[in-house]
Motif scaffolding. Sequence first.
Motif, PDB file in Angstrom:
ATOM      1  N   VAL A 148       2.794   3.731  -3.107  1.00 44.50           N
ATOM      2  CA  VAL A 148       1.491   4.457  -3.476  1.00 44.50           C
ATOM      3  C   VAL A 148       1.635   5.641  -3.061  1.00 44.50           C
ATOM      4  O   VAL A 148       2.149   5.930  -1.637  1.00 44.50           O
ATOM      5  N   GLN A 149       1.794   6.687  -3.764  1.00 47.07           N
ATOM      6  CA  GLN A 149       2.084   8.117  -3.311  1.00 47.07           C
ATOM      7  C   GLN A 149       0.824   8.709  -2.620  1.00 47.07           C
ATOM      8  O   GLN A 149      -0.252   8.472  -3.117  1.00 47.07           O
ATOM      9  N   CYS A 150       0.839   9.092  -1.592  1.00 46.78           N
ATOM     10  CA  CYS A 150      -0.067  10.058  -0.743  1.00 46.78           C
ATOM     11  C   CYS A 150      -0.474  11.313  -1.518  1.00 46.78           C
ATOM     12  O   CYS A 150      -0.448  12.399  -1.134  1.00 46.78           O
ATOM     13  N   GLU A 151      -1.229  10.996  -2.714  1.00 46.85           N
ATOM     14  CA  GLU A 151      -1.682  12.260  -3.209  1.00 46.85           C
ATOM     15  C   GLU A 151      -3.207  11.985  -3.928  1.00 46.85           C
ATOM     16  O   GLU A 151      -3.505  10.619  -3.823  1.00 46.85           O
ATOM     17  N   PHE A 152      -3.826  12.814  -4.614  1.00 48.14           N
ATOM     18  CA  PHE A 152      -5.104  12.763  -5.159  1.00 48.14           C
ATOM     19  C   PHE A 152      -5.579  11.491  -5.643  1.00 48.14           C
ATOM     20  O   PHE A 152      -6.570  10.907  -5.717  1.00 48.14           O
ATOM     21  N   PHE A 153      -4.693  11.189  -6.749  1.00 51.59           N
ATOM     22  CA  PHE A 153      -4.827  10.039  -7.693  1.00 51.59           C
ATOM     23  C   PHE A 153      -4.045   8.766  -7.482  1.00 51.59           C
ATOM     24  O   PHE A 153      -3.626   8.222  -8.185  1.00 51.59           O
ATOM     25  N   ALA A 154      -3.876   8.658  -6.008  1.00 55.74           N
ATOM     26  CA  ALA A 154      -3.300   7.547  -5.402  1.00 55.74           C
ATOM     27  C   ALA A 154      -3.568   6.278  -6.161  1.00 55.74           C
ATOM     28  O   ALA A 154      -2.723   5.311  -6.250  1.00 55.74           O
ATOM     29  N   ASN A 194      -3.528  11.916   5.162  1.00 61.29           N
ATOM     30  CA  ASN A 194      -4.346  11.215   5.977  1.00 61.29           C
ATOM     31  C   ASN A 194      -5.436  10.486   5.465  1.00 61.29           C
ATOM     32  O   ASN A 194      -5.760   9.315   5.499  1.00 61.29           O
ATOM     33  N   GLN A 195      -6.006  11.183   4.605  1.00 60.53           N
ATOM     34  CA  GLN A 195      -7.323  10.821   3.729  1.00 60.53           C
ATOM     35  C   GLN A 195      -6.856   9.491   2.873  1.00 60.53           C
ATOM     36  O   GLN A 195      -7.490   8.559   2.855  1.00 60.53           O
ATOM     37  N   VAL A 196      -5.604   9.784   2.207  1.00 55.10           N
ATOM     38  CA  VAL A 196      -5.240   8.734   1.164  1.00 55.10           C
ATOM     39  C   VAL A 196      -4.824   7.412   2.043  1.00 55.10           C
ATOM     40  O   VAL A 196      -5.326   6.256   1.567  1.00 55.10           O
ATOM     41  N   TYR A 197      -3.988   7.754   3.322  1.00 53.37           N
ATOM     42  CA  TYR A 197      -3.878   6.676   3.922  1.00 53.37           C
ATOM     43  C   TYR A 197      -4.976   5.805   4.525  1.00 53.37           C
ATOM     44  O   TYR A 197      -5.034   4.529   4.412  1.00 53.37           O
ATOM     45  N   GLU A 198      -6.173   6.436   4.978  1.00 60.17           N
ATOM     46  CA  GLU A 198      -7.436   5.822   5.471  1.00 60.17           C
ATOM     47  C   GLU A 198      -8.051   4.971   4.197  1.00 60.17           C
ATOM     48  O   GLU A 198      -8.338   4.086   4.231  1.00 60.17           O
ATOM     49  N   GLU A 199      -8.004   5.542   3.061  1.00 60.94           N
ATOM     50  CA  GLU A 199      -8.429   5.046   1.978  1.00 60.94           C
ATOM     51  C   GLU A 199      -7.800   3.612   1.509  1.00 60.94           C
ATOM     52  O   GLU A 199      -8.581   2.779   1.200  1.00 60.94           O
ATOM     53  N   VAL A 200      -6.599   3.839   1.503  1.00 63.08           N
ATOM     54  CA  VAL A 200      -5.826   2.541   0.974  1.00 63.08           C
ATOM     55  C   VAL A 200      -5.954   1.713   2.204  1.00 63.08           C
ATOM     56  O   VAL A 200      -6.032   0.176   1.840  1.00 63.08           O
ATOM     57  N   LYS A 201      -5.887   1.926   3.376  1.00 65.12           N
ATOM     58  CA  LYS A 201      -6.041   0.995   4.672  1.00 65.12           C
ATOM     59  C   LYS A 201      -7.348   0.215   4.443  1.00 65.12           C
ATOM     60  O   LYS A 201      -7.439  -0.939   4.741  1.00 65.12           O
ATOM     61  N   ARG A 202      -8.605   1.059   3.993  1.00 64.65           N
ATOM     62  CA  ARG A 202      -9.912   0.552   3.940  1.00 64.65           C
ATOM     63  C   ARG A 202      -9.891  -0.552   2.944  1.00 64.65           C
ATOM     64  O   ARG A 202     -10.513  -1.435   2.840  1.00 64.65           O
TER      65      ARG A 202
END
Length: 254
Positions: A148-154, A194-202
């Motif tokens: 999963v790429q750390c970008e807006f449309f991840a 960091n937002q993408v990481y948190e979202e994927v982790k959630r």
Amino acid sequence: MSKIISLANQKGGVGKTTTAINLSAALAQTGMRVLLIDADPQANASSGLGVDIRTLSNTIYECLVNQIDPHSAVVATHVENLHLIPSHIDLVGAEIEMLNLEKRERILKTLLEPIRDEYDYIFIDCSPSLGLITVNALTASDSVIIPVQCEFFALEGIAKLLNTIKIIKQKLNPNLQIEGFLLTMYDNRLRLSNQVYEEVKRHFGDLVFNTVISRNVRLSEAPSHGMCVMEYDATSKGAQNYKSLAQEILLRNN
């Protein structure tokens, strides 16, 4: 018995092939016997490991379409313990040629039976699509890594991939598991990463690998030299990330 792991995401440019090459090489460097299958017509995993596909008689295409012995398509790479079944541009037409074959979704699974016990890990680098060859890869696999790429449309498209995995579990491969979600192209200086990481982790919790793959120039440069990043620059951030990922895979699989 080896473990067969596909790397899949129908979204292109997420670091799938980079991960296929470097994770395979990192595990091989720990002494594991590893086979990488390049199931993408672009054949980037093949060229990224220094294999000249123009000189080859047999590739994954001949294995799938003509059902030749996979042993005849295996080539040694310059990384000790790492073998490759290369790809070819002909693979573009393979899905059409496979349509009339019996049990067409299980061709790759059947092909791998004779060589499975010769390796500890078999990785399949899938093309960025959810076509018949990717279905074959997932049907043949024990698990799947989803970069999963750390970008807006991840997360765009992941729902479709997860639905495909669900269908394959129901109809073709009840044992298929998600090995993990791997965050790639991570830049800790960017709030978005960091937002993408948190979202994927959630969303996916423990299914997310602890290791993240940072943005790294050496990772981009290595394939043009036909090398994995550990050979190209063993001290680089990219090399350290993939060594860490290899250790995490080994720990997850005892």
